[in-house]
Design an enzyme around this catalytic site. Structure first.
Site, mmCIF file in Angstrom:
data_model
loop_
_atom_site.group_PDB
_atom_site.id
_atom_site.type_symbol
_atom_site.label_atom_id
_atom_site.label_comp_id
_atom_site.label_asym_id
_atom_site.label_seq_id
_atom_site.Cartn_x
_atom_site.Cartn_y
_atom_site.Cartn_z
ATOM 1 N N LEU A 295 0.811 -1.229 0.000
ATOM 2 C CA LEU A 295 0.000 0.000 0.000
ATOM 3 C C LEU A 295 0.836 1.267 0.000
ATOM 4 O O LEU A 295 0.416 2.307 -0.488
ATOM 5 C CB LEU A 295 -0.876 0.025 1.254
ATOM 6 N N GLY A 298 7.279 4.478 3.634
ATOM 7 C CA GLY A 298 7.789 5.739 4.163
ATOM 8 C C GLY A 298 9.272 5.605 4.363
ATOM 9 O O GLY A 298 9.881 4.652 3.880
ATOM 10 N N ARG A 302 7.253 -0.139 5.594
ATOM 11 C CA ARG A 302 6.482 -0.530 4.436
ATOM 12 C C ARG A 302 5.114 -1.013 4.905
ATOM 13 O O ARG A 302 5.012 -1.654 5.941
ATOM 14 C CB ARG A 302 7.215 -1.674 3.745
ATOM 15 N N LYS A 318 1.846 -2.514 8.998
ATOM 16 C CA LYS A 318 3.056 -1.695 8.852
ATOM 17 C C LYS A 318 4.248 -2.495 9.372
ATOM 18 O O LYS A 318 4.202 -3.021 10.482
ATOM 19 C CB LYS A 318 2.889 -0.393 9.645
ATOM 20 N N PRO A 368 -8.294 2.370 2.288
ATOM 21 C CA PRO A 368 -8.151 1.997 0.876
ATOM 22 C C PRO A 368 -8.021 3.183 -0.067
ATOM 23 O O PRO A 368 -7.636 3.002 -1.220
ATOM 24 C CB PRO A 368 -9.423 1.192 0.584
ATOM 25 N N ASP A 436 4.626 15.322 12.672
ATOM 26 C CA ASP A 436 5.033 14.985 11.299
ATOM 27 C C ASP A 436 3.860 15.104 10.335
ATOM 28 O O ASP A 436 3.620 14.217 9.524
ATOM 29 C CB ASP A 436 5.659 13.589 11.247
ATOM 30 N N LYS A 438 1.969 15.978 7.180
ATOM 31 C CA LYS A 438 2.207 16.246 5.754
ATOM 32 C C LYS A 438 1.212 15.382 4.993
ATOM 33 O O LYS A 438 0.661 14.419 5.568
ATOM 34 C CB LYS A 438 3.651 15.914 5.373
ATOM 35 N N PRO A 439 0.949 15.676 3.719
ATOM 36 C CA PRO A 439 -0.114 14.950 3.018
ATOM 37 C C PRO A 439 0.101 13.436 2.989
ATOM 38 O O PRO A 439 -0.857 12.674 3.069
ATOM 39 C CB PRO A 439 -0.058 15.535 1.604
ATOM 40 N N ASN A 441 1.033 11.572 5.249
ATOM 41 C CA ASN A 441 0.644 10.951 6.512
ATOM 42 C C ASN A 441 -0.832 11.162 6.844
ATOM 43 O O ASN A 441 -1.267 10.912 7.958
ATOM 44 C CB ASN A 441 1.533 11.468 7.645
ATOM 45 N N ASP A 454 0.565 7.450 10.700
ATOM 46 C CA ASP A 454 1.998 7.620 10.943
ATOM 47 C C ASP A 454 2.313 8.446 12.196
ATOM 48 O O ASP A 454 2.688 9.614 12.122
ATOM 49 C CB ASP A 454 2.683 8.249 9.721
ATOM 50 N N THR A 473 9.770 16.839 8.630
ATOM 51 C CA THR A 473 10.188 16.727 7.240
ATOM 52 C C THR A 473 10.682 18.119 6.836
ATOM 53 O O THR A 473 9.981 19.093 7.116
ATOM 54 C CB THR A 473 8.973 16.282 6.411
HETATM 55 P P1 ADP Z 1 6.574 5.892 7.692
HETATM 56 O O1 ADP Z 1 6.527 5.964 9.186
HETATM 57 O O2 ADP Z 1 7.686 5.005 7.208
HETATM 58 O O3 ADP Z 1 6.496 7.211 6.999
HETATM 59 P P2 ADP Z 1 3.712 5.537 7.182
HETATM 60 O O4 ADP Z 1 2.972 5.044 8.356
HETATM 61 O O5 ADP Z 1 3.603 6.985 6.864
HETATM 62 O O6 ADP Z 1 5.247 5.073 7.278
HETATM 63 O O7 ADP Z 1 3.251 4.702 5.909
HETATM 64 C C1 ADP Z 1 3.856 4.905 4.645
HETATM 65 C C2 ADP Z 1 2.803 5.027 3.559
HETATM 66 O O8 ADP Z 1 2.006 3.832 3.498
HETATM 67 C C3 ADP Z 1 1.800 6.157 3.753
HETATM 68 O O9 ADP Z 1 2.287 7.377 3.243
HETATM 69 C C4 ADP Z 1 0.575 5.637 2.996
HETATM 70 O O10 ADP Z 1 0.687 5.870 1.608
HETATM 71 C C5 ADP Z 1 0.637 4.131 3.221
HETATM 72 N N1 ADP Z 1 -0.179 3.724 4.383
HETATM 73 C C6 ADP Z 1 0.181 3.830 5.675
HETATM 74 N N2 ADP Z 1 -0.780 3.387 6.504
HETATM 75 C C7 ADP Z 1 -1.797 2.979 5.724
HETATM 76 C C8 ADP Z 1 -3.108 2.422 5.991
HETATM 77 N N3 ADP Z 1 -3.525 2.214 7.234
HETATM 78 N N4 ADP Z 1 -3.898 2.133 4.931
HETATM 79 C C9 ADP Z 1 -3.450 2.372 3.676
HETATM 80 N N5 ADP Z 1 -2.263 2.887 3.357
HETATM 81 C C10 ADP Z 1 -1.421 3.200 4.362
HETATM 82 MG MG MG Z 2 5.026 8.588 6.769
#
Ligand code: ADP
Ligand code: MG
Length: 634
Positions: A295, A298, A302, A318, A368, A436, A438-439, A441, A454, A473
């Protein structure tokens, strides 16, 4: 405390002292630095006095991207010669900057306590001035003749090499050796830039000697234990939760990974909301998750879609490598603890956490609709905007037009920004700073509502407390975060201003196509004189709200005054907006998520990881033992 007895001292650096020419010049380079911008002249002079000179030969690499720990605690000022700044992006090296006489580098890692973000190599024979921070202020066993009060920053107290206490602003140290006339009982180590007031022995005994009892109380075992318990990651509570197995199944080349999870969470999930008898509960205490599409990704992790086998419920899983999480275990524990304990319709909830030999996992609501950056990419467009020109006779459709980027329509942005306001208000009311925003998150559910996701940088704050860690960021960080003077949830309202600007314009307020250099961006963020430019299509109300959120002084920022988040809700940009309907999810989201929003990004992501092995192949037994120790309570 009398001013005459106190000396402002920056304890930070015990370098090799060399007397060199042009220290004056060196000092003028340093005053342009964010780190030093607010220091008085005397302090700056003292820093300069501690810097030393290092010759560098052409081709030598001074900083290596990714270096951390000791390798990332130096700051350099170019004395002569030329350097190239190179950044690896997707395995290709890009030259992003050059540095010459008087230029500074190495600042970001110092301020952010993060790995080096770029490689810096000499292109000619050169020389640099070096500053090495992070030193022991007083040393166990040493003889002391000073007493210290922390004015800014954070320090560790070590005995026999073990941390026994942590000191913050207004805390004091060094009194024992002066009162008892004995060697220092502990080492005090600066872990951030530390500014202290100092008193010499005579003044100390005369002024503070009578306050001995009060001082002793501050250092009593109860006070110290309480303080250390607070600093410990929440997960390491004395009682250990009973364990349970979580299996992750992969289709394709069939494989199963066995993880250690927590019984209470597994039972709750297996039940899937339905009632289960005690017998049923005992039969099968395993949770089986079948991994689906990737999905997102970051900087640290993943995220995959997974289906829970017994109930068919879908979640987002995650996954973080322990090797990466080890850089800052506190952040992972905070994320685990905070996401498990918050309950708000616009905040992502966590249902379980578990680990295998190499990874940490957290199970979240599946969103989703992708993230808000996906929506922005789908909505952003280049428009032709007529520019008003008083001297031109051409009017109406004949007026000259300029091409420019536009982000989302204002009514759509309003829905997203409002949802985030409610989420932040909830977090702040519960003492949590998100840190943190930002779009990427902000995640979108199946109906088009949003949730903040996040919580990797989120922090539970004490009432009235401040934190000093630089995080966030680069284009989004708040000035008070950059300047390291301590901050609180004020940073979230600043980043909301940046986010609002980004979703409306598809650009960042402090970055331009020509300036990607994170240090330059941060300089603009703290510089009151640097003007934010608003595109002509933006409404006056939107401009006004953004400018009130991007107020550089935290105390004057909207959201930080008496009315708190209410002031933002009452801003004219939200005139007529039905906050109650939004909070109750009775409002029609302005945009339904589309399959195509994130399909391209996800396809590219899947492609990038297709051939990748699941496990880091070269972990030594020592490394793995270290991971086990640090993450045993995850
Ligand atoms: P990091 O801490 O590494 O930045 P994130 O929690 O921001 O990780 O997750 C990375 C990306 O994964 C997000 O920017 C988003 O696109 C996707 N993502 C994260 N959580 C979800 C979720 N619950 N459902 C769908 N996509 C998600
Ligand atoms: Mg993130």
């Amino acid at each position: 405390m009398t001013a005459s007895g106190s000396v402002l001292l920056l304890i930070w650096l015990i370098g090799i002292q060399l007397t060199l020419c042009s220290r004056h010049e060196l000092q003028s380079s340093l005053v342009n630095l964010l780190l030093f911008s607010r220091l008085d002249r005397g302090t700056a002079q003292r820093i300069v006095a501690h810097m030393y000179m290092l010759p560098v030969t052409a081709g030598e690499i001074l900083i290596q991207q990714g270096d951390s720990g000791d390798a990332a605690t130096k700051l350099f000022v170019v004395r002569s010669g030329k350097f190239e700044v190179l950044e690896r992006r997707k395995d290709v090296m890009f030259k992003v900057n050059t540095k010459e006489r008087g230029d500074v580098f190495g600042e970001i890692s110092l301020m952010y306590d993060c790995p080096r973000s770029a490689t810096v190599a000499a292109t000619t024979d050169a020389s640099v001035w070096v500053l090495e921070p992070g030193c022991d202020v007083i040393v166990e066993g040493g003889l002391g003749d000073k007493f210290y009060v922390i004015k800014e920053g954070e320090a560790q107290v070590l005995q026999g090499g073990k941390e026994v206490n942590r000191l913050f602003r207004s805390d004091f140290f060094g009194e024992q050796a002066l009162l008892q006339d004995e060697p220092r009982r502990a080492t005090v180590r600066a872990i951030t830039p530390l500014v202290c007031l100092t008193l010499d022995r005579r003044t100390f005994v005369a002024v503070l000697g009578p306050l001995q009892d009060i001082m002793a109380k501050e250092k009593s075992p109860e006070v110290v234990n309480q303080r250390m318990a607070k600093l410990k990651p929440q997960g390491s509570a004395a009682h250990r939760r009973p364990g349970a197995e979580v299996l992750i199944k992969f289709t394709g080349p069939q494989r199963i990974i066995v993880c250690d999870g927590h019984m209470d969470e597994v039972v709750e999930l297996r039940r899937g909301g339905a009632k289960m008898t005690d017998d049923q509960r005992d039969v099968d205490k395993k949770l089986v998750l079948v991994e689906g599409e990737l999905l997102g990704e970051g900087a640290f992790s993943r995220v995959c879609r997974v289906t829970e086998e017994s109930t068919g419920r879908v979640f987002a899983l995650k996954r973080m490598a322990k090797s990466a999480a080890l850089q800052c275990p506190d952040h992972v524990f905070c994320e685990q603890h905070i996401t498990r304990n918050i309950a708000h319709p616009f905040c992502l909830r966590q249902y379980a956490s578990f680990k295998d030999n190499f990874h940490l996992y957290m199970l979240f609501d599946l969103m989703p609709g992708g993230d808000l950056m996906d929506v922005l990419v789908a909505e952003a467009k280049v428009i032709k905007y007529p520019i008003a020109d008083k001297n031109s006779l051409r009017k109406g459709c004949l007026a000259p037009k300029m091409k420019m980027w536009q982000g989302m329509e204002e009514h759509m942005s309003r829905f997203y920004v409002a949802s985030i306001v409610l989420a932040l208000e909830y977090l702040h009311d519960n003492g949590i700073a998100f840190r943190d925003l930002k779009p990427e998150n902000v995640l979108i559910d199946g109906q088009g509502y949003v949730k903040l996701g996040d919580f990797g940088f989120a922090k539970q704050m004490d009432a009235g407390g401040r934190t000093y860690t630089f995080c966030g960021t680069p284009g989004y960080v708040a000035p008070e975060n950059v300047l390291g003077r301590g901050y609180n949830h004020s940073v979230d309202w600043w980043t909301l201003g940046v986010l609002m600007y980004v979703v409306l314009t598809a650009r960042q307020p402090f970055t331009s196509p020509k300036t990607q250099d994170p240090m330059e961006v941060m300089r603009r963020i703290v510089d009151d004189r640097w003007p934010i430019k608003y595109p002509p299509y933006m409404s006056d109300e939107a401009r006004d709200l953004i400018s009130k959120l991007l107020e550089r002084k935290p105390v004057k920022r909207i959201g930080m005054m008496q009315g708190r988040a209410r002031d933002i809700k009452a801003h004219p940009w939200f005139a007529g907006f039905d906050w109650d309907a939004l909070a109750a999810r009775r409002m029609d989201p302005p945009r339904k998520p589309k399959e195509t929003d994130s399909s391209k990004r996800k396809a590219e992501l899947a492609e990038a990881h297709r051939a990748e092995p699941r496990e880091p192949a070269n972990a030594s037994p020592q490394e793995m033992a270290e991971w086990d120790r640090v993450f045993k309570d995850f």
